[in-house]
Design an enzyme around this catalytic site. Structure first.
Site, PDB file in Angstrom:
ATOM      1  N   GLU A 432     -10.130 -36.423  38.464  1.00 60.90           N
ATOM      2  CA  GLU A 432      -9.907 -35.266  39.333  1.00 60.90           C
ATOM      3  C   GLU A 432      -8.444 -35.139  39.752  1.00 60.90           C
ATOM      4  OE1 GLU A 432     -11.798 -32.856  39.972  1.00 60.90           O
ATOM      5  OE2 GLU A 432     -13.886 -33.504  39.880  1.00 60.90           O
ATOM      6  N   GLU A 502     -19.909 -38.384  34.753  1.00 55.60           N
ATOM      7  CA  GLU A 502     -20.651 -38.483  36.012  1.00 55.60           C
ATOM      8  C   GLU A 502     -21.845 -37.549  35.912  1.00 55.60           C
ATOM      9  OE1 GLU A 502     -18.232 -37.843  39.569  1.00 55.60           O
ATOM     10  OE2 GLU A 502     -16.555 -38.906  38.651  1.00 55.60           O
TER      11      GLU A 502
HETATM   12  C1  IPT Z   1     -16.809 -36.198  41.698  1.00 50.96           C
HETATM   13  C2  IPT Z   1     -15.801 -37.290  41.804  1.00 50.96           C
HETATM   14  O1  IPT Z   1     -15.229 -37.562  40.565  1.00 50.96           O
HETATM   15  C3  IPT Z   1     -16.378 -38.554  42.347  1.00 50.96           C
HETATM   16  O2  IPT Z   1     -15.333 -39.399  42.705  1.00 50.96           O
HETATM   17  C4  IPT Z   1     -17.266 -38.281  43.511  1.00 50.96           C
HETATM   18  O3  IPT Z   1     -16.526 -37.708  44.534  1.00 50.96           O
HETATM   19  C5  IPT Z   1     -18.329 -37.334  43.111  1.00 50.96           C
HETATM   20  O4  IPT Z   1     -17.767 -36.140  42.681  1.00 50.96           O
HETATM   21  C6  IPT Z   1     -19.259 -36.998  44.241  1.00 50.96           C
HETATM   22  O5  IPT Z   1     -19.770 -38.084  44.884  1.00 50.96           O
HETATM   23  S1  IPT Z   1     -15.874 -34.735  41.803  1.00 50.96           S
HETATM   24  C7  IPT Z   1     -16.875 -33.376  42.159  1.00 50.96           C
HETATM   25  C8  IPT Z   1     -15.973 -32.172  42.271  1.00 50.96           C
HETATM   26  C9  IPT Z   1     -17.905 -33.104  41.176  1.00 50.96           C
END
Ligand code: IPT
Length: 969
Positions: A432, A502
């Site tokens: 990010e 993720e």
């Molecule tokens: C995403 C991040 O990469 C991670 O660090 C964490 O914040 C997660 O979200 C949520 O828990 S970023 C998001 C804009 C999808």
């Protein structure tokens, strides 16, 4: 007005700390190199108790404390490694949790004047044997290594300023041999919480300053190794490995098990067993230079991008991964080896095969463990500038050449430190951070330095700099489109494999829908798996709150419990999400036709056959095992499947619901699991369950205050159930509410926030209007309408009670009225029992399960207690429902369902659960509240990701369900 071009603060008093706001990575440190623990060169750990003084600003104190002879007698003490904000019982400030917002004004590279600064002092003597003549000068040199300091440090040894550095989760080394004395050395480290580096470290986690990883003094004898790069590839066609160790200092490379004894820089090819995450074969070797022996743990494997796929040793792999932050509820990001090992063992025991080190390189020992136990690693650089999204990425450091040296420094510190780990298959530039030239420069540098791995960065949707198309939280439909290669994108992107770096946001109850993702992953070769967000809840142990989260330390900006979104609770107890994930990703797929007596077994490993597993069958009737035995399954190769015949069902067993349970267990102890550890399982139905029936033995009769029916009594006016036999019951009635989950509260990407919709409609405050109590020939019928104030929608609800002598049946009929445009949170009944503790049930378990989180629910007979039924989500919310329950017993009652039901019992009401912010808010009352659910809305992953898929929505529609109650014996 003066004009500045660099980050110096421009004030005279602060100029001595100008480095704090300087974009440069630092001064004085040695070039980055491989991290290792020498076999023979000595080292001295400087971990331990240090003297500590906290100042409110970077320049509140001068640097006289670093001088020899300084009297730090009045100082406090802190443990190193550690974060000072987690020590001193609050005297040293507190952690701050923000997600992507910077907790200071965004004006790079400037940081606030209020900049907590910790001066650390440590005295040490050199071990006697460091110097051959016992004199003042040690042989060769010495290096002082810091493995992690947040966020900026300046270092003095024996009064001499040796440099300063930024890059919190990266190592920094200084040559100090010329400064050392045999005894009475004084090491002074000034650590600033905020620095220009903080702009590059905006990860979603606690801001926690300190020397949080090891400090070590390394003896560097003359002729000792400097940097070295182990190249160990594997040719899967020939079954041979090629080893070449490049070293800055010439020497020999020895691998006794392979009869290797070659010069550094010289390649040698021999037959080897390859390294994979499933078969983590490491060969012990040594790099021997004139002055040192360096242990090598060599894993032969080749990572390649081939046919649009990420292949290791010629095979496309499927990541079953998780994002891991370093976390300990007491020590923060200061983890000891045993905690790291616990993470790895837990991962292996739950079928995970991959870790993304979100969002910084972990303690190096963690990667040793990944090599040893076998996990694929995406090693991610310590870089995130997420907060710049608030200003449309204007001034983003990754697109500003002034910051490029800092970015390259970070890339190099990661790659050089970790390049000798076979487990690392992908380098990630960071997380990010938008897009920009700095990222491109990092990717170019990494590609140039190490062409044996792929480069990843999720923010690069065009894949300009990367070798894998990576996304986060793409929903199922988009994921499927990408899998089918229908997503378009740049030409380059279309040639690349896809991963979800993720997905499955494990915040609170959930994540839901991961089985649906896995089906999509496995159906399309382009999709090479994903990484659940995230491994552990970052709850901080707190005396009053149990676990603290964002806002609990009085932060002015925070993101509440968004920091508690892990598959394990802060104390590393697996949450139901981990149990679900383990089932969803199991490496052996078992299904089949129970009544035909055949089971189909498929090997879903990427590399290994099934010979490490032993299979067992059990024939169960109503949750009791009648007979069990071993099942002989061929040692299938990856991807192969076979039909295996089950034995004849045992003859003459009891009547009842019958099923086969087939399990795959470890056949022998392994490095990470004991013999009989369960790896995979399935249940195959054989005989369906007999549904409970009650033949009415007569109708209701009324006295002045009560109605009697079979074993039960009711309030004559309201028709509310009062007793069953000798058991007091507080009015069963329709329940449509659940304590909203973190996923219900989420409105990711503009999606519907169910909690808001439900509350706006008033589903948390429905009224129950009584329309009639009717005493019929064989039934008591209570007619009601359940509806929220101010709304036209309602649920006509009829409770029809029938009974024989000992059993009472309730049939609930629900007919929605009006325009129901939202799914219901829940539909079922709730009642209270004045006392209940032990619980037995036959149905899904042992843990909770919801419509889209119950893959791991195994039908069996379970025993528990009301307290143990609760799942301790850090922020209390709906939890603990056991799905598909056929019958349950508690508080002297037995309840049989038609159809199966979701069962929950708790010592507080749903409303109390809904209102609680921490587990310590939940106080047991006198009544045990029991929910018997006909249905619940799915869970989804909308705290960050898609909501429940349509098939898991609980839509209002005409519904009927029933329960039979009886007093136990
Ligand atoms: C995403 C991040 O990469 C991670 O660090 C964490 O914040 C997660 O979200 C949520 O828990 S970023 C998001 C804009 C999808």
């Amino acid at each position: 007005m003066s004009f500045r071009t660099t980050g110096s603060t421009g004030s005279t008093t602060a100029s001595s700390v100008g480095y704090v706001e300087d974009v440069s990575p630092g001064r004085g440190a040695l070039p980055p190199r491989a991290w290792y623990a020498s076999s023979d060169a000595r080292s001295l750990s400087l971990n331990g108790d240090w003297s500590f003084r906290l100042s409110p600003t970077a320049d509140a104190e001068d640097d006289s404390f670093a001088a020899e002879g300084y009297d730090a007698g009045g100082w406090a003490r802190v443990a190193v490694p550690g974060h000072w904000v987690l020590q001193g019982d609050g005297a040293f400030g507190a952690p701050i949790y923000t997600n992507h917002l910077y907790p200071f004004p965004v004006d790079p590279p400037r940081v606030p004047s209020e900049n907590p600064t910790g001066d650390h002092l440590r005295y040490f003597d050199l071990p006697g044997d460091w110097s051959s003549d016992g004199g003042a000068v040690i042989d060769g040199g010495a290096v002082l290594r810091f493995d992690g300091v947040e966020s900026c440090a300046r270092v003095w040894l024996n009064g001499t300023d040796i440099g300063e550095f930024k890059g919190s989760r990266l190592p920094h080394e200084f040559a100090v041999g010329h400064l050392l004395k045999p005894a009475g050395n004084v090491l002074a480290v000034r650590v600033h919480q905020w620095s220009a580096g903080s702009y590059l470290e905006d990860q979603d986690q606690w801001w926690m300053p300190g020397i949080f990883r090891d400090v070590t003094l390394l003896h560097r004898p003359a002729g000792s190794a400097l940097d070295f790069f182990v190249h160990a590839s594997y040719d899967h066609v020939g079954g041979i490995g090629t080893l070449r160790v490049d070293s800055d200092v010439d020497g020999r490379v020895l691998v006794p098990a392979l009869d290797i004894d070659v010069a550094t820089g010289e390649a040698v090819t021999v037959p080897v067993e390859p390294w994979t995450a499933e078969t983590p074969k490491l060969y012990d070797g040594e790099l021997v230079t004139e002055g040192e022996r360096v242990p090598l743990r060599i894993g032969f494997r080749t990572v390649a991008l081939e046919d649009g796929l990420l292949k290791v040793n010629g095979k496309a792999i499927l990541f079953k991964g998780v994002n891991r932050h370093e976390w300990h509820p007491v020590k923060g990001r200061s983890l000891d080896l045993e905690t790291m090992r616990e993470d790895v063992l837990l991962m292996k025991r739950h079928n995970l095969n991959a870790v993304r080190t979100s969002h910084y390189p972990p303690h190096p020992a963690f990667l040793d463990l990944c090599d040893e136990y076998g996990l694929w690693v995406i090693d991610e650089c310590d870089l995130e500038t997420h907060g710049f999204t608030e200003q449309n990425w204007r001034d983003n450091p990754v697109d500003d050449d002034r910051w490029t040296p800092a970015l390259l420094d970070r890339a190099a510190r990661m790659v050089e430190r970790d390049k000798n780990h076979p487990s690392v298959v992908i380098w990630s530039l960071g997380n990010e951070a938008g897009t920009g030239r700095g990222l491109t420069a990092m990717a170019e540098w990494i590609h140039g330095r190490d062409d044996s791995r792929l480069v990843h960065y999720e923010g690069d949707w065009d894949c300009r700099d990367t070798d894998v198309y990576s996304r986060m939280y793409a929903d199922h439909a988009e994921t499927e489109r990408i899998g089918k290669r229908l997503d378009g994108g740049t030409h380059k992107r279309r040639q690349l494999p896809y991963i979800l770096c993720e997905y499955g946001h494990a915040m609170g109850n959930g994540p839901g829908g991961i089985a649906d993702y896995q089906r999509i992953f496995e159906a399309h070769e382009r999709i090479q798996g994903g990484f659940i967000w995230e491994w552990i809840d970052h709850g901080v142990t707190h005396p009053e709150l149990g676990y603290a989260y964002g806002g609990d330390f009085g932060e002015e900006l925070h993101d509440s419990n968004f920091v508690c979104d892990g598959l394990v609770f802060p104390d590393r107890t697996p949450s139901p999400g981990l149990i679900e994930f383990k089932k969803v990703i199991e490496p052996v797929r078992i299904d089949g036709d129970g009544s035909a007596g055949t089971v189909r077994v498929r090997n879903a490993f990427d590399f290994t056959d099934l010979s490490s597993l032993a299979f067992e069958w059990a024939y169960q009737v109503d949750g009791k095992t009648i007979e069990a035995g071993a099942l002989s399954v061929p040692a299938l190769l990856p991807g192969e499947s076979a039909e295996v015949k089950l034995p004849q069902p045992p003859a003459g067993g009891p009547a009842g619901e019958a099923l086969w349970t087939v399990r795959a267990l470890l056949a022998e102890d392994t490095a990470w699991g004991r013999k009989d550890h369960q790896v995979a399982w399935a249940q195959l139905p054989v005989v369906e369950r007999l549904l409970p029936t009650v033949t009415p033995g007569g109708g209701p009769t009324a006295s002045e205050r009560l109605i009697y029916l079979g074993p039960a009594s009711f309030d004559v006016r309201t028709g509310a159930l009062k007793t069953i036999g000798g058991i007091d019951v507080t009015g069963p009635r329709l329940d449509v509410w659940r304590a909203t989950t973190d996923n219900d509260e989420g409105a990711w990407n503009g999606n519907t926030c169910y909690s808001r919709l439900w509350r706006e409609l008033g589903l948390h405050r429905v009224q129950h209007r009584l329309d009639g109590v009717e005493l019929g020939a064989d039934a008591l019928t209570v007619r009601t309408r359940v509806a929220p104030a101010a709304r036209e929608v309602g649920l006509r609800t009829t409770y029809r009670w029938t009974a024989d002598d000992s059993r009472l049946k309730l049939t609930v009929t629900v007919d929605p009225e009006g325009d129901w445009t939202v799914p219901l949170p829940r539909l079922g009944i709730r009642f209270g029992l004045s006392s209940a503790d032990a619980v037995t049930w036959y149905g899904g378990g042992p843990g909770e399960g919801y419509p889209d989180t119950k893959s791991a629910s195994m039908v069996s007979r379970y025993h528990s207690t009301v307290d143990e039924l609760q799942t301790p989500y850090v922020r209390p919310q709906e939890n603990g429902v056991r799905p598909d329950v056929r019958w349950a017993e508690l508080g002297g009652l037995r309840i049989d369902g038609d159809p199966e039901f979701g069962f929950a019992a708790r010592r507080w009401t749903t409303e109390q659960l809904d209102a609680a912010a921490h587990l310590t808010d939940l106080q047991a009352g006198d009544t045990v509240w029991v929910n018997l659910d006909h249905g619940q809305m799915g869970i989804g992953s909308q705290s960050c990701g898609p909501g429940p898929l349509p098939q898991y929505h609980l839509l209002a529609g005409p519904t009927e369900f029933s329960f039979v109650f009886s007093e136990i014996g």
